[in-house]
Design an enzyme around this catalytic site. Structure first.
Site, PDB file in Angstrom:
ATOM      1  N   ASP A 286      35.104   3.646 -76.688  1.00  0.00           N
ATOM      2  CA  ASP A 286      34.090   4.424 -77.389  1.00  0.00           C
ATOM      3  C   ASP A 286      34.329   5.925 -77.215  1.00  0.00           C
ATOM      4  O   ASP A 286      34.785   6.386 -76.172  1.00  0.00           O
ATOM      5  CB  ASP A 286      32.714   4.054 -76.836  1.00  0.00           C
ATOM      6  CG  ASP A 286      31.580   4.770 -77.536  1.00  0.00           C
ATOM      7  OD1 ASP A 286      31.410   4.558 -78.746  1.00  0.00           O
ATOM      8  OD2 ASP A 286      30.870   5.543 -76.867  1.00  0.00           O
ATOM      9  N   GLU A 339      37.938   4.473 -80.953  1.00  0.00           N
ATOM     10  CA  GLU A 339      36.993   5.089 -81.888  1.00  0.00           C
ATOM     11  C   GLU A 339      37.278   6.590 -81.847  1.00  0.00           C
ATOM     12  O   GLU A 339      36.768   7.323 -81.013  1.00  0.00           O
ATOM     13  CB  GLU A 339      35.546   4.823 -81.491  1.00  0.00           C
ATOM     14  CG  GLU A 339      34.575   5.319 -82.555  1.00  0.00           C
ATOM     15  CD  GLU A 339      33.248   5.831 -82.002  1.00  0.00           C
ATOM     16  OE1 GLU A 339      32.322   6.007 -82.803  1.00  0.00           O
ATOM     17  OE2 GLU A 339      33.141   6.061 -80.790  1.00  0.00           O
TER      18      GLU A 339
END
Length: 613
Positions: A286, A339
């Site tokens: 993330d 990401e």
């Protein structure tokens, strides 16, 4: 304890065999004193002082502690402040809102996925189909734990043709509304859904049904809750010592000090632990962009350049390379997904060639552009045509995943259904959008509920509106997803050369008047069955008849997908199973065919091996 052991076997709580108590080991190098306390001393916090080693590791043995015991550390910091902290290396934690750590015995779970792991290690995942069903496990079927949800989740994902399930973070987190993105324990599955072995059973069951399991993993930041990692020993130990690099302003959290060897080891150990101990098939990392840039979400004067005077975070770059190399060494066949929302070069390039070493990168540019295009009123889509086709100019610059994720169905953004213009063709628009995603180069990711056109925004406390599947329009969207996945897995053209320029060729990119585009997807052997698919899209509200489109081969082309078909609750306009080419050159191709393109739809064709070439 020896340095050769992984970190999770050197620090944390280790019950001795039999009834001989538990050994505790904690890294707190700047603490003045540490005591371990818990159930065994009625939480008084005075009976079991720990002894500091030369390496900054504090140790103690508690005779009355064993598996299932709740405990914390009482740390007198270098600043003189006493703080009660959870164990950073705890393998289990209390169910929130409680925050104690839990002593755990070595797992007794008996795995049954040896064949899966062996096959994974030998598979070239970059040439295989990857269709990911993204799930927030606590709200997918509220009230079901890891073991109870396993069969239902597997049944649903398999029925819709997905290859993988990706879980939003199930690392233990104090606040459910964070959906797991503010992690309190980097080695413990959330107790909201069961025990660590219960989670192992879920992964094992999904593997047994042919589904890979990915986990959202959050190394960019951690929350400021008093029990967590912040100012752990009275100093900024896990967070950065530089005040200009200590916090993530977007989330009100602390940023890890990625320049400190012990912190890099802690995070890499967490990643490897999840993949090895729980047999995960990979991690989605993330907020990579927040790690890569010193000025991420910071105004002038709120950040300090690196030694070269630029904004790259060299410590984060080195960490990410080490992370990916470590996971790939430790877990054969595991995939690492970034990401990353910027144009940072070489995200999926090997570290040996100066890249970051990820296997895939989320294509957030594609996501933003395609959602902006479909949100335009139909009469204005010609002005947004560039947003529809631009991603295909860089589709092979990295190995991409095309995400329609949880981020796009919260905070007032609506859902795929509500982003489309109001009217009777919303279901058709969702079907066409999903067909575009599935035919565009790149792996696929779809958040739960969007596979049947969820209307309401997602909430972490309520599940998808499953009753919508009783509505023919929404059931039709679900059938489209299942059939798209079947085609995706069956036809090499749709996946085998995703990251290669040879896997894609335009047929028509410029028909802004009709909002039509067409392209070829190509496999390694274009003359072989299944290695050529023509994908044509009509994003207007009009059925288009006798639409001439150039094709590379003469003969009959079989229609293998029509998202406007009656089976999907469409109007049934189509090509009666196929089209025949004519010796009329068009779009730079030697032959062409006259197509029927239903409004707001996609049609796919492949050369018919039984027909003339």
């Amino acid at each position: 304890m020896t340095a050769e052991l992984p970190l999770w076997e050197r620090q944390g709580a280790f019950p001795r065999p039999g009834a001989d108590g538990t050994d505790f080991h904690l890294w707190a190098p700047n603490a003045r004193a540490v005591t371990v306390f818990g159930d065994f001393d009625q939480w008084h916090g005075q009976a079991h002082p720990m002894t500091r080693g030369a390496d900054g590791i504090w140790s103690a043995t508690v005779a009355d502690a064993g598996p299932g015991t709740h405990y914390k550390y009482r740390v007198t910091g270098a600043d003189g402040v006493v703080r009660d902290k959870a164990d950073p290396l705890a393998r289990a934690a209390q169910c929130p809102p409680e925050t104690a750590s839990v002593v755990t015995a070595p797992s007794s779970y008996v795995w049954t996925d040896d064949e899966w792991l062996a096959r994974r290690a030998e598979t070239d995942h970059t040439a295989a189909p990857m269709a990911i069903y993204e799930v927030h496990l606590p709200s997918w079927r509220p009230g079901l734990g890891y073991r109870d949800v396993a069969r239902e989740l597997a049944d649903h994902a398999v029925a819709h043709g997905f290859t993988h399930v990706q879980l939003l973070p199930i690392t233990e987190h104090p606040y459910g509304g964070s959906w797991g993105y503010q992690v309190g324990s980097f080695f413990a599955p959330t107790a909201r859904l069961g025990t660590p072995d219960d989670f192992r059973a879920l992964v094992d069951h999904l593997h047994g049904r042919g589904l890979g399991v990915l986990l959202d993993w959050v190394p960019a930041h951690f929350p400021k809750d008093p029990f967590a990692l912040g100012r752990f020993d009275g100093t900024p130990l896990y967070e950065h010592a530089d005040p200009l690099r200590r916090e993530q302003p977007d989330w009100g959290t602390y940023a890890f000090n990625l320049g400190r060897p012990e912190i890099r080891e802690f995070l890499i150990a967490s990643a490897v632990y999840w993949c090895r101990q729980f047999h995960l098939d990979g991690l989605r990392v993330d907020a990579v962009a927040a790690m890569l840039y010193l000025d991420y979400s910071r105004e002038p004067g709120q950040w300090r350049p690196n030694a070269r005077g630029t904004h790259e975070n060299d410590e984060a770059v080195a960490f990410l390379r080490d992370l990916n190399d470590a996971v790939h060494r430790a877990v054969p066949g595991a995939v690492m997904i970034a990401e990353e929302s910027t144009a940072w070069p070489g995200v999926t390039a090997p570290t040996a060639r100066g890249g970051l070493g990820f296997d895939y990168k989320w294509n957030l540019g594609w996501m933003n552009d395609v959602l902006a295009f479909v949100a335009h009123p139909h009469a204005e889509r010609r002005r947004a045509h560039e947003r529809l086709v631009f991603s295909l100019t860089y589709a092979t610059a990295e190995r991409f995943i095309l995400p329609l994720s949880h981020d796009e169905v919260v905070h007032g953004k609506g859902t795929l259904w509500t982003r489309l213009p109001e009217g009777s063709q919303r279901a058709a628009g969702v079907r066409a959008l999903l067909a575009y995603q599935w035919s565009h180069p790149g792996a696929k990711l779809l958040f739960m509920g969007q596979e049947f056109g969820q209307r309401d925004e997602w909430s972490d406390v309520r599940g998808p509106d499953w009753d919508l599947l009783d509505d023919p329009q929404h059931a039709g969207i679900a059938r489209v997803v299942a059939d798209l996945n079947r085609l995706y897995r069956t036809y090499p053209a749709l996946h085998a050369l995703d990251g290669h320029v040879d896997g894609f060729s335009w047929l028509d990119a410029t028909d802004t008047t009709n909002s039509v585009i067409g392209f070829l997807r190509l496999g390694p052997a274009p003359s072989a069955p299944g290695h050529t698919v023509a994908c044509v899209f009509n994003f207007s509200t009009r059925d288009l008849y006798d639409y001439r489109l150039g094709l590379p081969y003469p003969g009959r082309w079989r229609e293998i997908c029509n998202t406007g078909a009656a089976d999907y609750a469409g109007l049934g306009v189509g090509n009666l199973g196929g089209v025949h080419t004519e010796p009329v050159p068009s779009h730079g191709r030697p032959v062409s065919a006259r197509l029927t393109l239903p409004a707001e739809s996609a049609v796919f064709f492949t050369p018919d091996p039984t027909g003339s070439r």
